[in-house]
Design a protein around this motif. Structure first.
Motif, PDB file in Angstrom:
ATOM      1  N   ASN A 512       0.651  53.553 120.623  1.00 22.05           N
ATOM      2  CA  ASN A 512       0.451  54.025 119.152  1.00 22.05           C
ATOM      3  C   ASN A 512      -0.530  54.441 118.552  1.00 22.05           C
ATOM      4  N   THR A 620      -0.593  53.712 114.368  1.00 16.28           N
ATOM      5  CA  THR A 620       0.701  53.641 113.438  1.00 16.28           C
ATOM      6  C   THR A 620       1.353  52.709 114.205  1.00 16.28           C
ATOM      7  N   THR A 621       2.452  51.945 113.405  1.00  9.16           N
ATOM      8  CA  THR A 621       3.467  51.056 113.830  1.00  9.16           C
ATOM      9  C   THR A 621       4.787  51.819 113.930  1.00  9.16           C
ATOM     10  N   LYS A 622       4.730  53.021 113.810  1.00 13.46           N
ATOM     11  CA  LYS A 622       6.181  53.932 113.571  1.00 13.46           C
ATOM     12  C   LYS A 622       6.737  53.992 114.907  1.00 13.46           C
ATOM     13  N   LYS A 623       7.957  53.417 115.169  1.00  8.07           N
ATOM     14  CA  LYS A 623       8.487  53.672 116.493  1.00  8.07           C
ATOM     15  C   LYS A 623       9.191  55.127 116.648  1.00  8.07           C
ATOM     16  N   ASP A 627      12.122  55.313 111.799  1.00 10.20           N
ATOM     17  CA  ASP A 627      11.621  53.979 111.298  1.00 10.20           C
ATOM     18  C   ASP A 627      11.046  54.096 109.958  1.00 10.20           C
ATOM     19  N   THR A 629       9.932  51.404 107.969  1.00 19.13           N
ATOM     20  CA  THR A 629       9.025  50.062 107.841  1.00 19.13           C
ATOM     21  C   THR A 629       8.112  50.001 108.877  1.00 19.13           C
ATOM     22  N   PHE A 630       6.748  50.549 108.463  1.00 16.76           N
ATOM     23  CA  PHE A 630       5.710  50.868 109.256  1.00 16.76           C
ATOM     24  C   PHE A 630       4.369  51.067 108.279  1.00 16.76           C
ATOM     25  N   TYR A 631       3.310  51.054 109.104  1.00 19.39           N
ATOM     26  CA  TYR A 631       1.989  51.381 108.581  1.00 19.39           C
ATOM     27  C   TYR A 631       1.189  52.303 109.219  1.00 19.39           C
ATOM     28  N   GLN A 632       0.177  53.236 108.797  1.00 22.63           N
ATOM     29  CA  GLN A 632      -0.382  54.045 109.565  1.00 22.63           C
ATOM     30  C   GLN A 632      -1.704  54.193 108.925  1.00 22.63           C
ATOM     31  N   LYS A 680       1.618  53.112 104.034  1.00 21.67           N
ATOM     32  CA  LYS A 680       2.282  51.921 104.260  1.00 21.67           C
ATOM     33  C   LYS A 680       3.950  52.280 103.495  1.00 21.67           C
TER      34      LYS A 680
END
Length: 851
Positions: A512, A620-623, A627, A629-632, A680
């Motif tokens: 990611n 990024t933690t976006k799946k 999704d 609930t994530f941050y970039q 976020k």
């Protein structure tokens, strides 16, 4: 007017009250409208969203507490055809009389019109029928709740429900849950029959999801099953599946505790009418076969061309059109390696990234040549895309400068240009549009235009004279892009030509994470009509003209209306002021104002040459798209002109009269620029999302420059920034945006937005945007525009408002209404809510979410 407003408000309130009272209009006698599902756990109500999602029935949706869709449905006539026909039955002869006036066919068609039928169909489809309590569904919901709490370790859970009347034909359902104590995991052991798998399990350094002392949760058992399966399949266990992982849960003799035994039996093999078991085998790859031009049509044809390269076998049904390395570099499966799902997935990703194949397929078969039957042959099937593809598009556009535009583009893509999987993209575009902010003396609707030509050559590797595998291994999917472009535009009144070129490298350090190094980014901006400056930047002209009305002494600078002539008069008067040929002296305010106007004019009309190098990193933690609930995090650092300065110094090149080095008779820009952005998102369930964005950017000129080029500066305002201001209309600092197209070299922005569902695909949002731009460490002398110390943070503007979003799946259409909540352009003590009204609000149209 005030009385009318009061009457209108009263009417709306009465209408809402009537509709609200009529919410049970279509609820049959003896039935109840469901108003609430109340889940009570151990006597207390809970807001557990997952538990609420177990319901088979949910109350009608609301908008700010009002059941809008239910009441729309209740307004509809459910049988408009019958009602229309009944009208004629009650009035004999009416049909004949209307038929004489209209005709029988038109009278029949009138019953299908929007007035008689269409409006009711619209109300039914837009509305929502009443949710009537169904005890059978309530029992199913209760059973789901029981399973939900049981799967979370409450083995002794007890459930029941009751229905409470809350008004005429209205009721709520209380789901009563008595959980009892939660069971905890006690001892955890494994029984793995296959010795090879048992050994693998024990050497796995990744900790188990199941830990002694944790509460029993079925989800944890599923996660552990997937973890074990992934590990085994990445270490050679080709035939292993999650179904082979089972658990034995023992609670006998335990008080609220459970012993867990993870069991993995041997491989179960089906053979016709019988089955047998044998230990799982760990497979290695004996051959990698690559079919470079596979298709279902030629799958049974004879291979006509083949080669072997680095233990890869390449086959072609026609002449082999690729250099072997171009393909093998994308394959992470190698001869002699252990079978691994990760290598298979990585190979598929890389092959897709080449953009020259359609849906690459990787399949395995047991190698019958191996007497131990522990070898696999990997077959990679590649279906080439067409070498040439043509594209065309026609778009309606909207931008920060352009209110409305029509754009058209054509493109040609050429694949496998040099037989090493390169792609060449050539595109041409043209755009005409309308902007109310542009100088438009002829009052033409289409008063802005642009056309351009772009080229991009992409190499699926790092293009350097030395190897980079140790620094950027091929698993990071590296690529190189060479770009060039030209555009000509008349969208800011100065009629610019823009030449660009670049060399950049892209790679993915992790799944990611993305990285981009622009080794060279060249841009040459040429202003074709600099003498039109004061026709475009009218605020500057008005200010200069006002000063000239008092201090001008040269009649030739003025027209018949005693206004400065553009551009002879404006240039002459400015020169006369700055050379002290008027009554103004450097100590006077008006002299400084003229100096500031001239500084800005020179900065925005001078041609620019920029040669920059930059590095951009994004994490990024976006799946996936769903999704929330994530941050970039994104950061960029850019340096321009330093290489040219170093060459100029070494070469002892001469400088111009301003002490600047020049290239192509033009001073080049020199600066360093850095940016940080953090986004976020929090998902609160029920399609409620809180999103925040923070941004900081600064560009500092030095050496050969004392300002930042317009194309690399910052602006504030607009649909993706502070939505209470128009683009370029905020700042710098507390200057009240006295210039047209205000820009500066430092920016701070912070935004928050709470998103929620209204009904269907229509979403709503409440937002607040804060930020501003300032000049820092450049040649701007206006103290109101400069950032000199932390006290200037009180010039951060605040806008707030609300918006609507309509989700079309592939993109979101967005409308936002922003209100100036805190405006730093006003005097201190008079900045809050000074313009907090519809008259000073800004309506923004945008595509997709702002961040």
């Amino acid at each position: 007017m005030k009385k009318n407003s009061t009457k209108i408000t009263a009417f709306i309130l009465i209408a809402i009250l009537i509709c609200a009272c009529n919410a049970v209009k279509r609820v049959p006698d003896g039935k109840n409208l469901l108003t609430k599902n109340n889940i009570r756990v151990n006597g207390k109500s809970t807001n557990d969203e997952t538990a609420a999602n177990q319901m088979y029935q949910k109350p009608n949706g609301t908008l700010l507490g009002y059941k809008l869709r239910l009441n729309l449905y209740n307004l509809a006539n459910l049988n408009p055809d019958s009602t229309y026909q009944a009208k004629f039955k009650k009035n004999p002869g009416l049909y004949e009389r209307q038929s004489k006036i209209l005709s029988a066919k038109q009278v029949d068609r009138l019953g299908q019109s929007f007035l008689y039928k269409g409006i009711h169909e619209f109300l039914k489809s837009t509305g929502e029928p009443p949710v009537i309590i169904d005890t059978a569904k309530a029992k199913k919901s209760l059973l789901r709740l029981k399973y939900y709490y049981f799967n979370n370790g409450y083995f002794n859970v007890k459930t029941d429900y009751d229905i409470d009347s809350v008004g005429f034909k209205k009721a709520k359902i209380n789901y009563n849950i008595t959980t009892g104590p939660a069971y905890l995991l006690d001892s955890i052991k494994t029984t793995i029959k296959t010795p090879a798998l048992d050994s693998l399990y024990k050497t796995n350094k990744e900790p188990s999801i199941l830990k002694s002392g944790n509460q029993f949760k079925t989800a944890d058992f599923e996660e552990e099953k997937n973890r074990v399966t992934t590990y085994f399949r990445n270490h050679g266990a080709y035939f292993f599946q999650p179904t082979y992982v089972t658990y034995d849960i023992d609670t006998i003799g335990k008080k609220n505790k459970a012993d867990v035994n993870l069991i993995i039996n041997d491989n179960n093999i089906q053979e016709k009418d019988s089955s047998r078991t044998e230990p799982f085998k760990l497979y290695k790859i004996s051959d990698v076969n690559i079919y470079t031009d596979y298709s279902p049509v030629n799958s049974k044809s004879q291979i006509k061309d083949s080669t072997t390269y680095n233990n890869f076998n390449l086959y072609s049904y026609k002449k082999l059109k690729y250099k072997p390395r171009a393909i093998t570099d994308a394959i992470f499966i190698s001869k002699g390696s252990t079978f691994s799902d990760t290598r298979t997935t990585l190979s598929s990703r890389y092959l897709n990234n080449l953009k020259i194949f359609n849906y690459p397929s990787i399949q395995y078969e047991v190698d019958k040549r191996d007497p131990t039957a522990q070898s696999l042959i990997a077959n990679v099937f590649l279906t080439p895309r067409k070498k040439y593809s043509f594209g065309a598009s026609l778009d309606l556009t909207h931008s920060n400068i352009q209110d409305f535009g029509i754009g058209a583009s054509i493109s040609e893509t050429i694949r496998n240009v040099f037989n090493r999987a390169e792609t060449l993209e050539i595109s041409a575009r043209v755009n005409i549009g309308s902007s109310k902010d542009m100088a438009n003396p002829n009052d033409n609707f289409f008063n802005v235009s642009e056309y351009g030509l772009d080229m991009k050559l992409n190499f699926p590797r790092i293009l350097l004279p030395f190897g980079t595998e140790k620094i950027i291994p091929k698993r990071m999917i590296p690529s190189t892009s060479i770009t060039a472009g030209f555009s000509k535009q008349t969208n800011i009144g100065l009629d610019k030509e823009n030449f660009t070129g670049g060399l950049s490298y892209n790679w993915n350090p992790k799944r990611n994470n993305t990285a981009k190094l622009e080794l060279l980014n060249a841009q040459f901006v040429r202003n074709l009509n600099p003498n039109n400056y004061f026709n475009v930047y009218t605020s500057s002209y008005r200010e200069l003209n006002n000063i000239a009305s008092v201090y001008n002494t040269d009649p030739s600078n003025l027209d018949d209306d005693s206004n400065l002539i553009v551009s002879e008069g404006t240039n002459n008067f400015t020169n006369q002021v700055l050379t002290e040929q008027t009554a103004l002296t450097p100590e006077t305010k008006e002299y400084k104002d003229v100096e500031s106007i001239e500084e800005r004019r020179l900065r925005l009309t001078e041609n620019d040459f920029i040669l920059a190098t930059s590095y951009t990193f994004t994490k990024t933690t976006k799946k996936d798209l769903a999704d929330n609930t994530f941050y970039q995090f994104k950061t960029k650092i850019e340096s321009a002109g330093s290489l040219l300065t170093a060459i100029s110094n070494v070469s002892s090149l001469p400088k111009n009269s301003n002490g600047q080095y020049v290239i192509f008779n033009l001073p080049y820009s020199e600066y360093i620029k850095t940016e940080f952005e953090y986004i976020k998102h929090w998902d609160f369930g029920k399609e409620k999302v809180l999103a925040v964005r923070s941004f900081f950017g600064i560009a500092i000129p030095f050496g050969n420059s004392n300002y930042i080029p317009f194309s690399r500066s910052y602006y504030s305002g607009g649909s993706n920034d502070n939505r209470a201001w128009q683009p370029y209309a905020l700042g710098p600092g507390s200057t009240n945006a006295s210039n047209d197209f205000n820009e500066a070299n430092m920016k701070i922005a912070l935004s928050g937005e709470f998103r929620f569902k209204i009904f269907g695909d229509v979403k709503g949002a409440i937002f607040a945007d804060a930020g501003n731009i300032w000049n820092v460490l450049d040649n701007v002398v206006d103290t109101k525009a400069r950032f000199d110390n932390l006290n200037d943070l009180d010039e951060i503007a605040l806008g707030s408002g609300f918006g609507l979003r309509y989700d079309l799946s592939f993109f979101v259409v967005r409308l936002d209404l922003g209100f100036k909540t805190y405006n730093p352009a006003h005097e201190k003590g008079d900045r809050w809510f000074k313009e907090y009204n519809f008259g000073h609000s800004v309506l923004n149209f945008g595509i997709n979410y702002p961040f």
